[in-house]
Write an enzyme that holds these catalytic residues in place. Structure first.
Site, short mmCIF file in Angstrom:
data_model
loop_
_atom_site.label_atom_id
_atom_site.label_comp_id
_atom_site.label_asym_id
_atom_site.label_seq_id
_atom_site.Cartn_x
_atom_site.Cartn_y
_atom_site.Cartn_z
N THR A 138 0.81 -1.22 0.00
CA THR A 138 0.00 0.00 0.00
C THR A 138 0.85 1.27 0.00
O THR A 138 2.03 1.25 0.31
CB THR A 138 -0.92 0.03 1.24
N ASP A 139 0.16 2.36 -0.32
CA ASP A 139 0.80 3.66 -0.21
C ASP A 139 0.51 4.21 1.19
O ASP A 139 -0.03 3.51 2.04
CB ASP A 139 0.33 4.60 -1.32
N PHE A 140 0.83 5.46 1.43
CA PHE A 140 0.68 6.06 2.76
C PHE A 140 -0.76 6.08 3.25
O PHE A 140 -1.01 6.15 4.44
CB PHE A 140 1.25 7.48 2.75
N SER A 141 -1.74 5.97 2.33
CA SER A 141 -3.14 6.06 2.72
C SER A 141 -3.79 4.69 2.96
O SER A 141 -4.97 4.62 3.29
CB SER A 141 -3.93 6.81 1.65
N VAL B 240 -4.10 2.37 0.59
CA VAL B 240 -4.63 1.89 -0.68
C VAL B 240 -3.51 1.18 -1.43
O VAL B 240 -2.36 1.62 -1.40
CB VAL B 240 -5.18 3.07 -1.51
#
Length: 157
Positions: free
Chosen positions: A33-36, A38
């Site tokens: 995932t990315d920082f969010s 997602v």
């Protein structure tokens, strides 16, 4: 139920064959995932590759055996073209299903349709064109034995 490590464990890790292809469940981890939270778009390529590789594995075709010439001359499969439609995002801790189906089986290529789903919701659709190549990277025809295995229906449970 206790399962010994070895072939039985490998088969469990490889998903399962269906009447028209293969299914593999994967979990989304933090690293995907990315920082969010997602799933980062490039990670879907990893999930799709695992689906294709385990489809071959359960059909009895290993990449190592192909490279060593187990079906005649050494060969490999190489992705030549891929079209991906990103429909919905996956998130951390989701359990996804990667479905792989043979769309076209030709003399020197395979076209696969793949989907990534969360439950019944389709997140990703991909069409993947895979070329058969020799160790030096030149195109070659698929050995008849490999073509026969890939074209055969899934064995009955």
């Amino acid at each position: 139920m206790v399962i010994a490590y070895g072939r039985a464990m490998n088969d469990l890790l490889s998903g399962w064959l269906t009447d028209d292809g293969h299914c593999l469940d994967v979990r989304v981890y933090f690293e995907d995932t990315d920082f969010s939270g997602v799933v980062y778009h490039a990670r879907y390529l990893h999930f799709l590759e695992r689906g294709r590789t385990d489809f071959l594995r359960l059909k009895g075709i290993g990449h190592r055996e192909l490279a060593e010439g187990a079906y005649g001359e050494p060969m490999a499969f190489a992705v030549r073209q891929m079209g991906i439609e990103f429909l919905r995002p996956a998130r951390i801790d989701d359990v996804l299903r990667v479905e792989t189906r043979t769309h076209l089986l030709g003399g020197a290529r395979i076209v696969l349709d793949q989907k990534i789903l969360r439950g019944d919701e389709v997140l990703i659709e991909a069409r993947v064109k895979v070329a058969v190549i020799s160790p030096d990277g030149r195109p070659r025809r698929m050995p008849e034995a490999v073509s026969a295995i890939l074209g055969a229906p899934a064995p009955s449970p």
